[in-house]
Every structure is written in C-alpha cells, then in structure tokens.
Design a protein around this motif. Structure first.
Motif, PDB file in Angstrom:
ATOM      1  N   GLN A   1      60.807  49.988  35.000  1.00  0.00           N
ATOM      2  CA  GLN A   1      61.463  50.850  34.012  1.00  0.00           C
ATOM      3  C   GLN A   1      60.546  51.990  33.595  1.00  0.00           C
ATOM      4  O   GLN A   1      60.969  53.149  33.483  1.00  0.00           O
ATOM      5  N   ALA A   2      59.278  51.682  33.352  1.00  0.00           N
ATOM      6  CA  ALA A   2      58.318  52.710  32.915  1.00  0.00           C
ATOM      7  C   ALA A   2      58.190  53.809  33.957  1.00  0.00           C
ATOM      8  O   ALA A   2      58.132  55.000  33.624  1.00  0.00           O
ATOM      9  N   CYS A   3      58.175  53.426  35.226  1.00  0.00           N
ATOM     10  CA  CYS A   3      58.063  54.408  36.301  1.00  0.00           C
ATOM     11  C   CYS A   3      59.327  55.260  36.392  1.00  0.00           C
ATOM     12  O   CYS A   3      59.258  56.487  36.521  1.00  0.00           O
ATOM     13  N   LEU A   4      60.480  54.622  36.295  1.00  0.00           N
ATOM     14  CA  LEU A   4      61.747  55.343  36.403  1.00  0.00           C
ATOM     15  C   LEU A   4      61.946  56.288  35.219  1.00  0.00           C
ATOM     16  O   LEU A   4      62.493  57.390  35.382  1.00  0.00           O
ATOM     17  N   LEU A   5      61.505  55.876  34.037  1.00  0.00           N
ATOM     18  CA  LEU A   5      61.588  56.761  32.876  1.00  0.00           C
ATOM     19  C   LEU A   5      60.674  57.975  33.052  1.00  0.00           C
ATOM     20  O   LEU A   5      60.983  59.071  32.573  1.00  0.00           O
ATOM     21  N   HIS A   6      59.546  57.774  33.719  1.00  0.00           N
ATOM     22  CA  HIS A   6      58.651  58.901  34.023  1.00  0.00           C
ATOM     23  C   HIS A   6      59.362  59.889  34.951  1.00  0.00           C
ATOM     24  O   HIS A   6      59.278  61.107  34.748  1.00  0.00           O
ATOM     25  N   LEU A   7      60.071  59.374  35.959  1.00  0.00           N
ATOM     26  CA  LEU A   7      60.822  60.246  36.863  1.00  0.00           C
ATOM     27  C   LEU A   7      61.918  60.992  36.107  1.00  0.00           C
ATOM     28  O   LEU A   7      62.153  62.181  36.352  1.00  0.00           O
ATOM     29  N   GLN A   8      62.566  60.309  35.175  1.00  0.00           N
ATOM     30  CA  GLN A   8      63.609  60.963  34.387  1.00  0.00           C
ATOM     31  C   GLN A   8      63.024  62.082  33.535  1.00  0.00           C
ATOM     32  O   GLN A   8      63.596  63.163  33.429  1.00  0.00           O
ATOM     33  N   LYS A   9      61.859  61.822  32.943  1.00  0.00           N
ATOM     34  CA  LYS A   9      61.196  62.841  32.123  1.00  0.00           C
ATOM     35  C   LYS A   9      60.840  64.066  32.962  1.00  0.00           C
ATOM     36  O   LYS A   9      60.846  65.198  32.472  1.00  0.00           O
ATOM     37  N   ALA A  10      60.552  63.842  34.249  1.00  0.00           N
ATOM     38  CA  ALA A  10      60.225  64.950  35.153  1.00  0.00           C
ATOM     39  C   ALA A  10      61.462  65.639  35.703  1.00  0.00           C
ATOM     40  O   ALA A  10      61.354  66.553  36.514  1.00  0.00           O
ATOM     41  N   ASP A  11      62.660  65.195  35.264  1.00  0.00           N
ATOM     42  CA  ASP A  11      63.945  65.783  35.667  1.00  0.00           C
ATOM     43  C   ASP A  11      64.344  65.461  37.098  1.00  0.00           C
ATOM     44  O   ASP A  11      65.091  66.222  37.735  1.00  0.00           O
ATOM     45  N   VAL A  12      63.885  64.329  37.624  1.00  0.00           N
ATOM     46  CA  VAL A  12      64.427  63.836  38.891  1.00  0.00           C
ATOM     47  C   VAL A  12      65.865  63.385  38.623  1.00  0.00           C
ATOM     48  O   VAL A  12      66.154  62.777  37.585  1.00  0.00           O
TER      49      VAL A  12
END
Length: 377
Positions: free
Chosen positions: A120-131
């Motif tokens: 989840q932490a990794c995926l939220l990082h991707l979301q924050k980067a606008d992936v």
C-alpha cells in the motif's frame, strides 16, 4: 428508541434490510464502508454498515390553533436573531473548512486497501507521483505475486525495489535513442512554452561537441521574431549554418543545401496544437522528407492537456517523446503514463535552461528513478 446495526454486501441490500426490520419510518443515523474477513490481511471483502433507528414513541405534534399574535419584546427578537446568525456562521465556517480539507486530500483508490501495508505504501507513492490508477493496480498485482513468493517477510525497501524493477521491465520494450543513433533529419515539435528552441540548441551542442558531427539548422518558426533571433544566437555560438523556411519551397531548398551535412535539426513554431490544422500545416511543410520527429512535452503541464496534444500529433506522426521542464515539477508519473499508454520511447529529459548541460539521456531506469525518487527508498 429502537436502534439497529445492519451489515450487508451492498448499500441497496442494507437499506432493504432496514426497511424490513424497522419499517418505512426508520431514520438512517450513520453509514460507512467496511472490510472484514480475509486471511493474514489479504482477500478482505467490502461491505456496508448502516445504523438506523425507529422512535417507538414519537411525539405527535398538536394541531396549531390560530391565535392572536403576541407582541414579543424587542430585546427577545434581537437575541433570537443573534442566536440564528451564530449557528449559521458556525455551519458556514465548518463547510469552508471541510471544502479546504477535501481539496488537499487526494482520492485514494479503493483497490489499494486490498494489498498488504508495505505494498500500500508503495502504491500510494505512485499515486502521489500521478501514475494512473490502471497502472498502479497492475503494478500492485505484480508486487503481490512477488510478496507471496518471498521466502521471508518482505520489508518496505524490498517492495520499492521490486516496484522499480517492474516499472523498468514495463518501460523496456520501447526505444530510447540518443542523437547519434537517429536519422539525419530530426524535427522538434510541441506546444507553446515547451522549450523547443532551447532544446534544439542542446541537441545541436551534444551532436557537435560530443559526437563531432557536422550539424545544420532549419527553422520554420516564422511566427515569432524572438524565436528566430534566439536560434541565430545559438547558431553563431556553435558556428552552425541556419536557414529560415517560410514555406514548403524554402524548406525543400534548405534540405538540398544541407545535403552533405551529418545532421539537420529543424525547429518548429510553438502554436496551439490542440487545433489539428497546425499539425496538418507541418505535415504539408515537411512533404516526403524522411525524418524523425521528437514531440517536446513540458512535464509541468496538466496531463489531460498533454494527452490532447499527443493525440493530435499522432497525425504527423511523431517517433519519440522529449520531456522538458522536469525541474519545474515533482510529479513525474505523467512520463510513465504517456510512454506506456502510447507505446513510444523517449530521447532526452531536460532539467533547466543551460545549454547543453541541463539535458540527460532517457532510459527505463531513469524514468523509474524519477517516479520513485524518495528519501525512504
């Protein structure tokens, strides 16, 4: 008062159950989405919890009798108005605060909650980067497979490392060429403000200084005098010939003039390329000249606008992306989205105005690094 807590797989089912158990006069006090079941934090099922109530002894309002209007003291009227105003002000203040909070909180896709916390932490990082959500979910599924296959409990650093490798693998099939690997004729196109002329000068400098090529310049940007003067300055500094093409005939003559050169770089106008007519004009200008087209896109621009530009330039068509202004944003997910969605590679990424220093060769590793760059990695 009879209060019931109802849990059902859908909100419709929960409301139907409330009606069956409490009747039509039931009042919904609270509702929320919950997750339960599962095994070791995985495979949880989404359900809806509704708390409803029915007052078994409702107060029946007495019929109103029209009486003579009593005269209320003026002071009492003032106090009532002040109390009403105070309540209204408080409600408005709370609504304003809530709106402000909603603007600052980014929507979290529901599917992220289905994964173990380190993922989840990794995926939220991707979301924050606008992936894009679609890509995040696909990467999440691959991370989950690796999670299940891991002989020891993975740490968050392991998950980020896996994520980077997955991104590199997904970016790998596309081409990432540098200037010395491209065709003789290269044109740079893109929207207004993409930094095309400065980027063209950087490409020329790299070709001359690093690869020792004989380079010539052509500009078809006759709409802006400043752009021509800027390119003339770069041409003089690098000691390169420059031709200005006002129409297709001028362009053909310039191509003939530079027939013996190793590389010819072509600058184009920064027009509103959301209008297809400008793309068609360029296509007509270039005619049958065999060339490679680099689409310069400023990563600081909204991705929706970038997608419109990309779709219109499919008509030209373009061969590679050239991402500019990477120093003006911290959200690099658009690079990943555009590459994977359009299945096009990248040549360079520009990071500032300095010629030729602020430009780096693109690669899957470089793109993944930009998206995942974080102190915790």
């Amino acid at each position: 008062m009879n209060v019931k807590k109802i849990i059902a797989p859908t909100m419709q089912a929960a409301l139907a159950k409330v009606k069956d158990e409490l009747g039509d006069q039931a009042v919904i006090l609270h509702s929320k989405m919950i997750y339960d079941g599962g095994f070791l934090g995985l495979f949880k099922k989404k359900k809806y919890e509704v708390i409803a109530a029915l007052d078994e002894n409702p107060v029946i309002p007495k019929p109103t009798v029209k009486n003579k209007q009593r005269k209320i003291p003026q002071q009492a009227n003032v106090e009532v108005r002040q109390a009403q105003t105070g309540v209204a002000d408080n409600v408005l203040a709370e609504l304003a605060t809530l709106k402000k909070e909603l603007k600052t909180v980014k929507r979290e896709p529901f599917f992220i909650r289905h994964f173990p916390e380190p993922i989840q932490a990794c995926l939220l990082h991707l979301q924050k980067a606008d992936v894009a959500d679609q890509h995040i979910e696909e990467i999440g599924q691959q991370l989950l497979e690796k999670w299940r296959q891991s002989p020891t409990p993975p740490e968050q650093a392991d998950v980020f490392s896996w994520c980077k490798n997955i991104m590199i693998e997904r970016l790998g099939p596309f081409q990432y060429k540098e200037i010395n690997e491209m065709k003789k004729y290269i044109n740079v196109v893109g929207p207004t403000g993409a930094g095309k002329t400065t980027t063209l000068a950087k490409l020329a400098a790299v070709a001359v200084l690093e690869h020792k090529k004989r380079v010539a310049l052509i500009t078809v940007d006759t709409y802006r005098i400043a752009a021509i003067d800027q390119l003339k300055t770069y041409a003089e500094l690098l000691q390169l010939p420059l031709e200005i093409a006002y129409d297709q005939h001028d362009f053909s003559e310039a191509i003939k003039k530079f027939a013996d050169y190793d590389l010819v770089l072509i600058d184009t106008a920064g027009r509103n390329y959301r209008e297809l007519e400008f793309v068609h004009d360029l296509k007509g200008m270039f005619g049958e000249t065999e060339m490679e087209t680099l689409l310069a896109l400023p990563i600081s621009m909204k991705e929706k606008d970038l997608e419109i530009i990309v779709n219109h330039f499919q008509q030209l068509p373009f061969n590679y992306f050239l991402f500019t202004k990477a120093d003006e944003t911290r959200s690099y997910g658009a690079m990943y989205n555009l590459i994977v969605d359009n299945q096009r590679g990248v040549t360079y990424i520009t990071t500032g105005q300095e010629v030729p220093d602020d430009m780096i060769a693109a690669s899957p590793e470089r793109i993944a690094h930009y998206v995942l760059e974080d102190e915790t990695i």
